[in-house]
Write a protein that holds these residues in place. Structure first.
Motif, short mmCIF file in Angstrom:
data_model
loop_
_atom_site.label_atom_id
_atom_site.label_comp_id
_atom_site.label_asym_id
_atom_site.label_seq_id
_atom_site.Cartn_x
_atom_site.Cartn_y
_atom_site.Cartn_z
N GLY A 34 0.83 -1.21 0.00
CA GLY A 34 0.00 0.00 0.00
C GLY A 34 0.86 1.25 0.00
O GLY A 34 1.91 1.29 0.64
N TYR A 35 0.39 2.26 -0.72
CA TYR A 35 1.17 3.49 -0.82
C TYR A 35 1.34 4.16 0.54
O TYR A 35 2.45 4.58 0.90
N ALA A 36 0.26 4.27 1.28
CA ALA A 36 0.30 5.02 2.54
C ALA A 36 1.28 4.44 3.54
O ALA A 36 1.91 5.18 4.31
N THR A 37 1.40 3.12 3.59
CA THR A 37 2.26 2.48 4.60
C THR A 37 3.67 2.18 4.10
O THR A 37 4.52 1.73 4.87
N THR A 38 3.94 2.43 2.83
CA THR A 38 5.29 2.24 2.30
C THR A 38 6.14 3.46 2.59
O THR A 38 5.72 4.59 2.33
N THR A 39 7.33 3.24 3.14
CA THR A 39 8.22 4.34 3.47
C THR A 39 9.40 4.40 2.50
O THR A 39 9.66 3.45 1.75
N VAL A 40 10.10 5.52 2.55
CA VAL A 40 11.31 5.66 1.75
C VAL A 40 12.31 4.57 2.12
O VAL A 40 12.97 3.99 1.25
N ASP A 41 12.45 4.30 3.41
CA ASP A 41 13.37 3.24 3.84
C ASP A 41 12.96 1.89 3.27
O ASP A 41 13.82 1.08 2.90
N ASP A 42 11.65 1.61 3.22
CA ASP A 42 11.18 0.35 2.63
C ASP A 42 11.65 0.23 1.18
O ASP A 42 12.13 -0.84 0.75
N ILE A 43 11.48 1.30 0.42
CA ILE A 43 11.84 1.28 -0.99
C ILE A 43 13.34 1.09 -1.16
O ILE A 43 13.81 0.29 -1.97
N ALA A 44 14.12 1.87 -0.37
CA ALA A 44 15.57 1.77 -0.47
C ALA A 44 16.06 0.37 -0.13
O ALA A 44 16.90 -0.20 -0.84
N THR A 45 15.52 -0.20 0.93
CA THR A 45 15.94 -1.55 1.34
C THR A 45 15.58 -2.58 0.28
O THR A 45 16.40 -3.44 -0.07
#
Length: 211
Positions: A34-45
């Motif tokens: 989900g967009y709302a619960t995805t963080t920048v750190d999630d994407i980077a990792t």
């Protein structure tokens, strides 16, 4: 000098690969988490990199969504830059100008073959728009570009009263967007060909050329 040129090309390729990995990771997470619960750190990792590297490419996750729409989704839909508005699909304009039931049905059938590929992007955009005003504006503008294509086709054909052409275009794109995001085989009690027949009938009634 040749060595310096080769190194510059290698760095450019590495940068492009990292950007691609970030976009891929962002899309996968927006769909699964989900967009709302995805963080920048999630994407980077997920991309195998760091928060610092993410910000070297994108100021925020909003910019990831913008890139997914402007670059990848437009490419999937054969939308090209337009001087009048952000993008246009020339074939759609031509199909609407022609307005025949056969050509509209054929275009819808061809477009439907890409629905599975575009669904992650449109689903992400709508989910993001629900919580982020900037994405809401972006999505509205993107849909307006498609609406403008139909309006252009109707204007060229001089079909229907000019005062109704924009509204007819809104109806057609809103209908198509919803069906494309929601359609699954046999959903709503109709098979794919039946669904396309009914969708084409609706488009012909609202924007097409009647026999």
């Amino acid at each position: 000098m040749p060595y310096a040129g080769a190194m510059a090309r290698l760095r450019a390729a590495q940068r492009e690969m990292t950007r691609t990995l970030l976009l891929d990771a962002g899309l996968d997470l927006f769909v699964s988490k989900g967009y709302a619960t995805t963080t920048v750190d999630d994407i980077a990792t997920a991309a195998g990199t760091t928060r610092v590297t993410f910000y070297a490419y994108f100021p925020s996750k909003v910019e990831v969504v913008k890139a997914l729409l402007a670059e990848r989704l437009n490419a999937l839909l054969a939308r090209v830059p337009s001087a009048e508005r952000g993008s246009t699909e020339n074939e759609l304009v031509a199909v609407v100008e022609d307005g025949s039931p056969e050509r509209i049905r054929s275009w819808l059938a061809t477009t439907s073959e890409r629905w599975d590929a575009i669904r992650p992007y449109t689903t992400t955009a709508h989910a993001a728009a629900a919580v982020d005003p900037e994405i809401r504006t972006l999505l509205d503008e993107w849909l307006d570009e498609a609406i403008g294509d139909i309006r252009d086709g109707l204007d060229r054909a001089e079909r229907f009263p000019a005062t109704t052409r924009h509204f007819r275009s809104v109806l057609a794109i809103t209908e198509l967007d919803h069906v494309a995001r929601q359609w699954q085989p046999d959903r709503w009690g109709v098979a794919r060909d039946e669904m396309l027949d009914v969708l084409a009938e609706s488009w012909v009634a609202s924007i097409g050329r009647r026999r």
